[in-house]
Write a protein that holds these residues in place. Structure first.
Motif, mmCIF file in Angstrom:
data_model
loop_
_atom_site.group_PDB
_atom_site.id
_atom_site.type_symbol
_atom_site.label_atom_id
_atom_site.label_comp_id
_atom_site.label_asym_id
_atom_site.label_seq_id
_atom_site.Cartn_x
_atom_site.Cartn_y
_atom_site.Cartn_z
ATOM 1 N N GLU A 50 -19.229 -10.572 -49.917
ATOM 2 C CA GLU A 50 -19.341 -9.649 -51.288
ATOM 3 C C GLU A 50 -19.736 -8.145 -51.042
ATOM 4 N N THR B 31 -12.806 -6.990 -61.610
ATOM 5 C CA THR B 31 -12.962 -6.684 -60.222
ATOM 6 C C THR B 31 -12.306 -5.427 -59.825
ATOM 7 N N TYR C 2 -13.996 -11.275 -55.379
ATOM 8 C CA TYR C 2 -15.449 -11.273 -55.959
ATOM 9 C C TYR C 2 -15.239 -10.030 -57.005
ATOM 10 N N ASP C 3 -15.929 -10.244 -58.149
ATOM 11 C CA ASP C 3 -16.104 -9.192 -59.148
ATOM 12 C C ASP C 3 -16.689 -7.801 -58.536
ATOM 13 N N ASP C 4 -17.806 -7.956 -57.873
ATOM 14 C CA ASP C 4 -18.504 -6.647 -57.381
ATOM 15 C C ASP C 4 -18.087 -6.486 -55.906
ATOM 16 N N ILE C 5 -17.072 -6.835 -55.432
ATOM 17 C CA ILE C 5 -16.459 -6.505 -54.195
ATOM 18 C C ILE C 5 -16.318 -4.989 -53.818
ATOM 19 N N TYR D 79 -11.336 -14.941 -46.436
ATOM 20 C CA TYR D 79 -12.529 -14.707 -47.002
ATOM 21 C C TYR D 79 -13.227 -13.507 -46.677
ATOM 22 N N SER E 2 -9.302 -15.572 -53.704
ATOM 23 C CA SER E 2 -10.279 -15.023 -54.511
ATOM 24 C C SER E 2 -10.661 -13.852 -53.979
#
Length: 351
Positions: A281, A331, A304-307, A278, A302
């Motif tokens: 963000e 991403t 995150y798109d904004d990471i 994990y 996974s």
């Protein structure tokens, strides 16, 4: 008879006096019989002929005070910190490059500070394969000239406060392949020119808050092949000029918010081969100069798109060998469409 006895007593008293007195018409000199005083014996450490010596040095010159490089081998145990051999290093005070290779266990159990302090021009010091379990405060006598110290494979397990301190010219320090399990505060103190610190392949599991606080000019930090399971910004306090951080092959399972936010100048971050499942963000928040981020060989499912939104300079992203099944273009768009880079790359192949 009484007169004879008096002469005998006088003669006996004269025989018990050890100083030898000689008289002349103008002066009286007192000469001490030195047979009863053991004077220290100094030898040329680059020209030791006695095969029984515990230390043998091979130098670029055997002439006194002319050697600049010495490769010294320690073949047997029993050396102490007060052994006369250390004082004899003053016979080669011009040495700049000094290596100690230890051939058997327990032959060298300390830093030979009494040799180091006699070398006013020493720049490079290496000790390998010793049994130096603990580094005391000021272990290197505050040498003002040494620039690089390599202490590889010495079974070091404990670093005391100020173990490395007041080494004003030190730029590179390697403690690879030892048994260090924790880094406390103030181990590294007043090292204004330290740029590279290697702690690869130790037993590190605990980094105390502020353990790097005084290393404001450090550029490269290697912590790979250890047992670090948690990273917080407090652990990395003081490393605002760090450019390269290697945390490969540790025990990290997650990366929390702003974990690296103290590293304003970081350009390369390597987190490969951990057990990361994990990533928060805002885990990489504050890394505005980061150009390379590697996360291969983890357990990510996974991303995150904004990471990566805060990382405007990223040109290399490595996500190989994770458990990702899908990843959106949004991403990786900050990398792929980086208008500051001539070329950029995203690695996604693997598991």
């Amino acid at each position: 008879m009484e007169q004879i006895t008096k002469y005998i007593i006088i003669i006996a008293s004269l025989l018990t006096v050890t100083p030898l007195v000689t008289e002349s018409k103008n002066d009286t000199k007192l000469k001490i019989d030195r047979r009863y005083y053991q004077m220290p014996i100094f030898i040329n450490v680059c020209d030791i002929s006695d095969r029984r010596s515990k230390v043998h040095c091979y130098c670029d010159s055997n002439k006194p005070k002319l050697a600049t490089r010495a490769d010294c081998w320690i073949f047997s145990g029993g050396l102490t910190e007060d052994d006369p051999i250390w004082l004899s290093f003053s016979s080669q005070s011009e040495i700049e490059h000094l290596i100690f290779n230890v051939r058997i266990d327990d032959a060298l159990t300390f830093i030979p500070a009494k040799a180091i302090v006699r070398l006013d021009k020493l720049k490079f010091l290496s000790i390998q394969f010793g049994t130096i379990k603990r580094l005391p405060p000021y272990a290197f006598t505050n040498s003002s000239t040494v620039r690089q110290i390599v202490l590889k494979s010495n079974k070091i397990s404990k670093l005391d406060k100020h173990s490395f301190s007041q080494l004003m010219m030190l730029s590179n320090l390697s403690l690879e392949d030892n048994l260090i399990s924790e880094l406390k505060r103030d181990v590294f103190f007043n090292l204004p020119n330290l740029h590279v610190l290697h702690l690869t392949n130790n037993n590190l599991s605990l980094l105390h808050e502020g353990c790097f606080k005084h290393l404001n000019n450090l550029i490269e930090l290697r912590l790979d092949m250890n047992y670090i399971s948690v990273v917080t910004k407090e652990m990395l306090e003081g490393l605002e000029n760090l450019s390269r951080l290697n945390l490969k092959n540790n025990k990290l399972t997650m990366i929390g918010n702003l974990a690296f936010s103290e590293l304003w100048g970081l350009k390369e971050l390597m987190l490969d081969n951990n057990a990361i499942e994990y990533i928060s963000e805002r885990a990489f928040g504050g890394l505005i100069q980061l150009r390379k981020l590697t996360l291969s060989g983890n357990k990510l499912t996974s991303f995150y798109d904004d990471i990566l939104e805060d990382i405007g300079s990223l040109i290399v992203l490595d996500l190989r060998d994770n458990l990702l099944t899908t990843i959106s273009y949004e991403t990786v768009r900050p990398v792929v469409e980086n208008d500051k880079a001539l070329s950029s790359v995203v690695y996604l192949d693997g598991k």
